[in-house]
Motif scaffolding. Structure first.
Motif, PDB file in Angstrom:
ATOM      1  N   THR A   1     -16.682 -43.050   5.817  1.00 47.35           N
ATOM      2  CA  THR A   1     -15.734 -42.142   5.955  1.00 47.35           C
ATOM      3  C   THR A   1     -14.172 -42.799   5.831  1.00 47.35           C
ATOM      4  O   THR A   1     -13.450 -42.288   4.709  1.00 47.35           O
ATOM      5  CB  THR A   1     -15.985 -40.975   7.060  1.00 47.35           C
ATOM      6  OG1 THR A   1     -17.070 -40.656   6.900  1.00 47.35           O
ATOM      7  CG2 THR A   1     -14.870 -39.787   6.717  1.00 47.35           C
ATOM      8  N   SER A   2     -13.938 -43.521   6.639  1.00 46.04           N
ATOM      9  CA  SER A   2     -12.621 -44.104   6.739  1.00 46.04           C
ATOM     10  C   SER A   2     -12.110 -44.923   5.517  1.00 46.04           C
ATOM     11  O   SER A   2     -11.095 -44.637   4.969  1.00 46.04           O
ATOM     12  CB  SER A   2     -12.817 -45.200   7.816  1.00 46.04           C
ATOM     13  OG  SER A   2     -12.961 -44.551   9.016  1.00 46.04           O
TER      14      SER A   2
ATOM     15  N   ASN B   1     -29.051 -35.473   5.287  1.00 48.84           N
ATOM     16  CA  ASN B   1     -28.478 -36.935   5.553  1.00 48.84           C
ATOM     17  C   ASN B   1     -27.051 -36.881   5.294  1.00 48.84           C
ATOM     18  O   ASN B   1     -26.503 -36.615   4.289  1.00 48.84           O
ATOM     19  CB  ASN B   1     -29.268 -37.992   4.608  1.00 48.84           C
ATOM     20  CG  ASN B   1     -28.661 -39.483   5.018  1.00 48.84           C
ATOM     21  OD1 ASN B   1     -27.557 -39.544   5.373  1.00 48.84           O
ATOM     22  ND2 ASN B   1     -29.462 -40.218   4.734  1.00 48.84           N
ATOM     23  N   PRO B   2     -26.075 -36.995   6.505  1.00 46.75           N
ATOM     24  CA  PRO B   2     -24.765 -36.710   6.240  1.00 46.75           C
ATOM     25  C   PRO B   2     -24.082 -37.700   5.156  1.00 46.75           C
ATOM     26  O   PRO B   2     -23.100 -37.524   4.550  1.00 46.75           O
ATOM     27  CB  PRO B   2     -23.968 -37.116   7.646  1.00 46.75           C
ATOM     28  CG  PRO B   2     -25.182 -37.831   8.431  1.00 46.75           C
ATOM     29  CD  PRO B   2     -26.434 -37.377   8.062  1.00 46.75           C
TER      30      PRO B   2
ATOM     31  N   LEU C   1     -21.581 -36.885   2.198  1.00 48.99           N
ATOM     32  CA  LEU C   1     -20.386 -37.470   2.137  1.00 48.99           C
ATOM     33  C   LEU C   1     -20.185 -38.083   0.577  1.00 48.99           C
ATOM     34  O   LEU C   1     -19.086 -37.995   0.149  1.00 48.99           O
ATOM     35  CB  LEU C   1     -20.401 -38.515   2.980  1.00 48.99           C
ATOM     36  CG  LEU C   1     -19.035 -39.425   3.349  1.00 48.99           C
ATOM     37  CD1 LEU C   1     -18.106 -38.335   4.152  1.00 48.99           C
ATOM     38  CD2 LEU C   1     -19.155 -40.718   4.052  1.00 48.99           C
ATOM     39  N   ASN C   2     -21.158 -38.898   0.119  1.00 45.81           N
ATOM     40  CA  ASN C   2     -21.175 -39.144  -1.191  1.00 45.81           C
ATOM     41  C   ASN C   2     -21.119 -38.230  -2.296  1.00 45.81           C
ATOM     42  O   ASN C   2     -20.476 -38.543  -3.410  1.00 45.81           O
ATOM     43  CB  ASN C   2     -22.305 -40.343  -1.635  1.00 45.81           C
ATOM     44  CG  ASN C   2     -22.024 -41.590  -0.647  1.00 45.81           C
ATOM     45  OD1 ASN C   2     -21.127 -42.402  -0.891  1.00 45.81           O
ATOM     46  ND2 ASN C   2     -23.309 -42.010  -0.236  1.00 45.81           N
TER      47      ASN C   2
ATOM     48  N   ALA D   1     -13.178 -31.816   4.276  1.00 48.83           N
ATOM     49  CA  ALA D   1     -14.676 -31.967   4.164  1.00 48.83           C
ATOM     50  C   ALA D   1     -15.379 -33.095   4.868  1.00 48.83           C
ATOM     51  O   ALA D   1     -16.339 -32.913   5.466  1.00 48.83           O
ATOM     52  CB  ALA D   1     -15.205 -31.848   2.634  1.00 48.83           C
ATOM     53  N   TYR D   2     -14.935 -34.285   4.763  1.00 50.06           N
ATOM     54  CA  TYR D   2     -15.296 -35.331   5.189  1.00 50.06           C
ATOM     55  C   TYR D   2     -15.369 -35.308   6.793  1.00 50.06           C
ATOM     56  O   TYR D   2     -16.266 -35.558   7.514  1.00 50.06           O
ATOM     57  CB  TYR D   2     -14.462 -36.687   5.148  1.00 50.06           C
ATOM     58  CG  TYR D   2     -14.474 -37.209   3.671  1.00 50.06           C
ATOM     59  CD1 TYR D   2     -15.401 -36.919   2.913  1.00 50.06           C
ATOM     60  CD2 TYR D   2     -13.410 -38.051   3.024  1.00 50.06           C
ATOM     61  CE1 TYR D   2     -15.473 -37.304   1.462  1.00 50.06           C
ATOM     62  CE2 TYR D   2     -13.263 -38.405   1.776  1.00 50.06           C
ATOM     63  CZ  TYR D   2     -14.308 -38.097   1.066  1.00 50.06           C
ATOM     64  OH  TYR D   2     -14.368 -38.405  -0.305  1.00 50.06           O
ATOM     65  N   THR D   3     -14.188 -34.749   7.389  1.00 52.87           N
ATOM     66  CA  THR D   3     -14.229 -34.572   8.731  1.00 52.87           C
ATOM     67  C   THR D   3     -15.259 -33.440   9.344  1.00 52.87           C
ATOM     68  O   THR D   3     -15.746 -33.670  10.576  1.00 52.87           O
ATOM     69  CB  THR D   3     -12.878 -33.989   9.288  1.00 52.87           C
ATOM     70  OG1 THR D   3     -12.523 -32.773   8.766  1.00 52.87           O
ATOM     71  CG2 THR D   3     -11.745 -34.844   9.214  1.00 52.87           C
ATOM     72  N   LYS D   4     -15.413 -32.615   8.388  1.00 52.78           N
ATOM     73  CA  LYS D   4     -16.607 -31.408   8.968  1.00 52.78           C
ATOM     74  C   LYS D   4     -17.987 -32.289   8.816  1.00 52.78           C
ATOM     75  O   LYS D   4     -18.879 -31.877   9.528  1.00 52.78           O
ATOM     76  CB  LYS D   4     -16.438 -30.446   7.780  1.00 52.78           C
ATOM     77  CG  LYS D   4     -15.327 -29.418   8.141  1.00 52.78           C
ATOM     78  CD  LYS D   4     -15.288 -28.195   6.962  1.00 52.78           C
ATOM     79  CE  LYS D   4     -14.058 -27.582   6.988  1.00 52.78           C
ATOM     80  NZ  LYS D   4     -14.227 -26.505   5.962  1.00 52.78           N
ATOM     81  N   ILE D   5     -18.135 -33.074   7.655  1.00 51.33           N
ATOM     82  CA  ILE D   5     -19.415 -33.788   7.790  1.00 51.33           C
ATOM     83  C   ILE D   5     -19.622 -34.472   8.988  1.00 51.33           C
ATOM     84  O   ILE D   5     -20.575 -34.578   9.740  1.00 51.33           O
ATOM     85  CB  ILE D   5     -19.420 -34.629   6.659  1.00 51.33           C
ATOM     86  CG1 ILE D   5     -19.459 -33.676   5.305  1.00 51.33           C
ATOM     87  CG2 ILE D   5     -20.503 -35.471   6.358  1.00 51.33           C
ATOM     88  CD1 ILE D   5     -19.394 -34.530   3.879  1.00 51.33           C
ATOM     89  N   LEU D   6     -18.626 -35.407   9.417  1.00 53.04           N
ATOM     90  CA  LEU D   6     -18.536 -36.058  10.756  1.00 53.04           C
ATOM     91  C   LEU D   6     -18.912 -35.423  11.912  1.00 53.04           C
ATOM     92  O   LEU D   6     -19.574 -35.600  12.815  1.00 53.04           O
ATOM     93  CB  LEU D   6     -17.306 -37.028  10.853  1.00 53.04           C
ATOM     94  CG  LEU D   6     -17.078 -38.367  10.083  1.00 53.04           C
ATOM     95  CD1 LEU D   6     -15.810 -38.968  10.450  1.00 53.04           C
ATOM     96  CD2 LEU D   6     -18.138 -39.402  10.776  1.00 53.04           C
ATOM     97  N   SER D   7     -18.078 -34.114  12.123  1.00 52.22           N
ATOM     98  CA  SER D   7     -18.363 -33.524  13.350  1.00 52.22           C
ATOM     99  C   SER D   7     -19.584 -32.714  13.221  1.00 52.22           C
ATOM    100  O   SER D   7     -20.335 -32.755  14.296  1.00 52.22           O
ATOM    101  CB  SER D   7     -17.161 -32.412  13.359  1.00 52.22           C
ATOM    102  OG  SER D   7     -17.139 -31.639  12.384  1.00 52.22           O
TER     103      SER D   7
END
Length: 219
Positions: free
Chosen positions: A86-87, A119-120, A124-125, A101-107
């Motif tokens: 993600t970073s 699968n997160p 993400l991809n 959206a990335y932060t929502k996936i992570l959280s």
């Protein structure tokens, strides 16, 4: 070696290379701007984007109840890999909708049971591969799905470029038509098999992938 450690030596070499900098500056109209980007702009922009990401991630994590957190996953190599991935995506995009959206996936990945449902890294991809126009189209379709003007074919809500153009004065018919073809290519929408029409008037319906994507793009 992370991205920051890779790029800093390159930028230093560029800053110290007077011949290369003179060559860059000699490019008509844009040379000065390119030199500024290479000397200070790249790293500064990456840091700004990463700070925005961290602020958004903090906001998302604060919404979670502590009893919902999966600490085993938090301490796993899978989450470490997800965070590193993600970073790297964050610093390479200007699109804030993607970062959110990335932060929502992570959280979401940190909550109990999430990892068993999807699968997160896959999500993400999928988000990473979306263009800015793809995101605009997905949001436009989402608005159409809850509008009073939506059409049905059997039990499915269907739409075409004309329907979406009527919903928004911001986008032209051609812009929407091309946008629909791009989403079709990405399997986010599919052609409606019942309604037959010439290509510009084809009707479409959303796929389960659309439902997954809009969940993370929704405000």
């Amino acid at each position: 070696m992370n991205a920051k450690n890779k790029i800093e030596p390159l930028l230093k070499k560029y800053s110290d290379n007077t011949f290369l900098r003179a060559t860059i500056n000699g490019i008509p109209y844009i040379g000065g701007a390119l030199d500024a980007i290479m000397t200070t702009g790249l790293q500064q922009k990456r840091e700004e984007r990463y700070q925005y990401f961290l602020d958004e991630l903090k906001n998302q994590i604060e919404k979670l109840s502590e009893d919902k957190l999966d600490y085993n996953y938090l301490n796993s190599e899978e989450f470490y890999d997800l965070f590193v991935m993600t970073s790297s995506y964050v610093v390479n995009t200007r699109i804030q909708d993607k970062v959110k959206a990335y932060t929502k996936i992570l959280s979401s990945s940190l909550t109990h049971g999430f990892i068993n449902k999807t699968n997160p890294e896959d999500i993400l991809n999928i988000i990473k591969d979306l263009t800015e126009n793809d995101i605009l189209m997905i949001k436009l379709i989402s608005n159409y799905l809850v509008s009073d003007s939506k059409r049905y074919s059997n039990e499915y809500i269907v739409f075409n470029a004309e329907n979406l153009a009527e919903l928004s004065e911001e986008f032209t018919h051609d812009f929407i038509f091309i946008g629909l073809l791009n989403l079709l290519k990405n399997s986010i929408i599919i052609k409606n098999a019942v309604i037959s029409a010439p290509l510009p008037k084809l009707s479409y319906q959303t796929t389960p992938l659309f439902d997954i994507v809009i969940e993370y793009l929704r405000e």
